[in-house]
Write an enzyme that holds these catalytic residues in place. Sequence first.
Site, mmCIF file in Angstrom:
data_model
loop_
_atom_site.group_PDB
_atom_site.id
_atom_site.type_symbol
_atom_site.label_atom_id
_atom_site.label_comp_id
_atom_site.label_asym_id
_atom_site.label_seq_id
_atom_site.Cartn_x
_atom_site.Cartn_y
_atom_site.Cartn_z
ATOM 1 C CG LEU A 258 -1.941 -1.065 1.417
ATOM 2 C CD1 LEU A 258 -2.719 -0.854 2.714
ATOM 3 C CD2 LEU A 258 -2.904 -1.107 0.230
ATOM 4 C CG ASP A 259 0.394 4.266 -2.929
ATOM 5 O OD1 ASP A 259 1.224 3.475 -3.414
ATOM 6 O OD2 ASP A 259 -0.543 4.774 -3.587
ATOM 7 N NE ARG A 260 4.693 9.079 2.926
ATOM 8 C CZ ARG A 260 5.405 10.167 2.608
ATOM 9 N NH1 ARG A 260 6.696 10.214 2.889
ATOM 10 N NH2 ARG A 260 4.829 11.164 1.986
#
Length: 338
Positions: free
Chosen positions: A142-144
């Site tokens: 998942l993106d940050r």
Amino acid sequence: MAADVHLLVSSESAGERLDAYLGAQDACPSRSACAKLVEAGAVAVNGETCLSKKQVVCEGDRISIELPEVREPGAIVPQAIPLDIRYEDDHLLVLSKQRGLVCHPAHGHEDGTLANALVYHCGIEHLGTVQGEDRPGIVHRLDRDTSGLMLAAKDDDTQRALQNLIRTRTLDRRYITLVHGEIVMDEGTINTGIARSTRDRVKMAVSDDPFARQAITTFQVLERFEPARGDEGYTLVECHLYTGRTHQIRVHMRHIHHPLVGDPLYGKGNGRMNLDLDRQFLHSWSVQFEHPITGEVVSCRDELPWDLAAALEELHDRSLGRTAAGDVIVPQLGLLED
């Protein structure tokens, strides 16, 4: 940032095994390293992810490889970062990732990552390493600043099996997002190629480049909110991922002219138009899959975190009503009801 390598198979190379072909290319690492990249889902043949290192390449095949960022060698340091675990057994775990947590070490984020937390929780010897020694346990990312549910594997066989569920589109992953504007249709499918942007290498973009990787997102509208001064209204959407490309939902929703609220990379507008959010409104709220070892169905749900819930509460009085899907899903998100 990871590097992208694109190759076109010549007649002289036709008939070779994929790992042997890749290992012979100057832009690629060794044959054994290329085999691991294939197993990790980092290699696509003609736009489709290929997980078989034994696949025979044909003349004219378009092969793209996502090479990991080169980092100085070193062990992942265990760090006692809190993990919100929703399911765990001897083979895998499902956790809810908090916003701001990077999944694995990269330039500028050498520690303090999910990988460091997993090593502390499980021990490095009890995590799959198919994705590489610097990505222990990681099945998908998942993106940050995207929050919510994701999977981690405790051994290589489980990690490969879970990645195969993603490749065969049988791992059900659903996200909640709030986008700008009113989506008129109640549901739809976005099926495009996605590649790294030629204008900005930090971004991904919808592309018809022959080396672009296929990306499929379906969506259903849950609730619509009327426009007010300074904005175009909003639509609450559930997105279902059939593939797992970098920034896929963010790129696809921008492509249909409904970028995510708060998205600093693909979004638009000022702070008020973005409901004062300082990150994209994107939350992995549901995962369901057949356990690759036990065969049981694992199903987890995750309510919206406080910041996204607060943004929706701000729109409460502007609701134009929920769809049938919204009547079912929205009450599960932990929002205050009338």
